[in-house]
Enzyme design. Structure first.
Site, PDB file in Angstrom:
ATOM      1  N   ASP A   9       0.867  -1.174   0.000  1.00 32.96           N
ATOM      2  CA  ASP A   9       0.000   0.000   0.000  1.00 32.96           C
ATOM      3  C   ASP A   9       0.907   1.228   0.000  1.00 32.96           C
ATOM      4  OD1 ASP A   9      -2.518   1.524   0.529  1.00 32.96           O
ATOM      5  OD2 ASP A   9      -1.464   1.956   2.405  1.00 32.96           O
ATOM      6  N   ALA A  10       0.392   2.344  -0.463  1.00 29.23           N
ATOM      7  CA  ALA A  10       1.224   3.549  -0.568  1.00 29.23           C
ATOM      8  C   ALA A  10       1.047   4.492   0.615  1.00 29.23           C
ATOM      9  CB  ALA A  10       0.925   4.278  -1.873  1.00 29.23           C
ATOM     10  N   TYR A  11      -0.139   5.052   0.759  1.00 30.87           N
ATOM     11  CA  TYR A  11      -0.369   6.143   1.703  1.00 30.87           C
ATOM     12  C   TYR A  11      -0.522   5.623   3.128  1.00 30.87           C
ATOM     13  CZ  TYR A  11      -0.803   8.760  -2.550  1.00 30.87           C
ATOM     14  OH  TYR A  11      -0.525   9.329  -3.772  1.00 30.87           O
ATOM     15  N   ARG A  45      -7.164  12.470   6.884  1.00 34.68           N
ATOM     16  CA  ARG A  45      -6.981  11.067   6.540  1.00 34.68           C
ATOM     17  C   ARG A  45      -8.243  10.256   6.794  1.00 34.68           C
ATOM     18  NH1 ARG A  45      -4.883   7.331   3.255  1.00 34.68           N
ATOM     19  NH2 ARG A  45      -4.165   5.468   4.346  1.00 34.68           N
ATOM     20  N   SER A 122      -2.390   0.693  -4.753  1.00 33.83           N
ATOM     21  CA  SER A 122      -2.899   1.830  -3.980  1.00 33.83           C
ATOM     22  C   SER A 122      -4.224   2.353  -4.501  1.00 33.83           C
ATOM     23  CB  SER A 122      -1.863   2.966  -4.025  1.00 33.83           C
ATOM     24  OG  SER A 122      -2.360   4.142  -3.429  1.00 33.83           O
ATOM     25  N   ASN A 123      -4.978   2.950  -3.577  1.00 27.63           N
ATOM     26  CA  ASN A 123      -6.161   3.720  -3.962  1.00 27.63           C
ATOM     27  C   ASN A 123      -5.786   4.947  -4.783  1.00 27.63           C
ATOM     28  OD1 ASN A 123      -8.194   2.177  -2.778  1.00 27.63           O
ATOM     29  ND2 ASN A 123      -8.231   3.354  -0.878  1.00 27.63           N
TER      30      ASN A 123
END
Length: 229
Positions: A9-11, A45, A122-123
């Protein structure tokens, strides 16, 4: 089944989602933000994720950049900052260039040296992911950057996790999926991935039908985990 592919995942996992508000708050003339940037970042977030889930459930998809802006607008209004167009623009610019966590480059390099494929799932919209990867200087350590825009729905929809096998030709059990979102790590486990939850805050495990196989405080142990799994 040996792990051949490590998917991140990224964030919140590779990139520090609090960095934009923290950096903006340290600038001259931002004394008001300095006293509330932590709460602003948390609200931003939370709403960003909530809006992604609501859009997935209702079928009202928009890309993650739109969702990110919507979450920020809610957070700014909640803290009485909705009229500050300059601050809004500054926060969005900083979000496109979020800092990676300190251990990320060495961790990815170790995986590549061990012969593992590496990628982001990622989203994030492709453009914002490209900006973050370039800003962090980790593009050469990734085999691909996969966005949910290819599936048209946000995580944790199964069609998003399908993107990994479509790209790398892997069975789910050959994939180590790493996320700082407990719900994402749990859903990945339900999909069949070997999952690692990066629990930097020491939060309780999410009450979902599945649980991550591994819980780590940061990303430094990922290369060893990939070898041992």
């Amino acid at each position: 089944m040996a792990i051949t592919t490590c998917i991140f995942d990224a964030y919140g996992t590779l990139f520090d989602v609090t960095a934009a508000a923290r950096e903006a708050a340290s600038a001259p003339g931002c004394e008001r933000l300095a006293g509330l940037w932590v709460r602003l970042a948390e609200d931003w977030r939370r709403k960003q994720l909530e809006y992604s889930w609501l859009r997935a459930i209702t079928g009202a998809h928009a890309d993650f950049w739109q969702v990110t802006q919507d979450g920020l607008d809610w957070a700014l209004e909640a803290h009485g900052l909705q009229g500050d167009a300059r601050l809004r623009a500054r926060l969005l610019d900083l979000y496109r260039a979020l800092s990676a966590y300190p251990e990320v480059p060495a961790m990815l390099a170790a995986l590549k040296q061990a012969g593992k494929a590496t990628a982001i799932l990622s989203n994030g919209a492709p453009g914002m992911l490209a900006s973050a990867v370039a800003s962090a200087g980790i593009g050469g350590l990734l085999d691909d950057v996969l966005s949910v825009e290819s599936a048209g729905v946000f995580k944790p929809h199964r069609s998003v996790y399908d993107l990994v096998g479509q790209r790398f030709g892997t069975a789910p059990g050959q994939v180590l999926f790493v996320s700082a979102n407990g719900w994402d790590a749990a859903a990945g486990a339900g999909y069949g991935f070997v999952t690692a939850w990066v629990n930097r805050a020491g939060a309780p495990v999410d009450r979902m039908p599945w649980r991550p196989a591994h819980v780590l405080a940061d990303l430094t142990g990922i290369p060893a985990l990939a070898e041992a799994a």
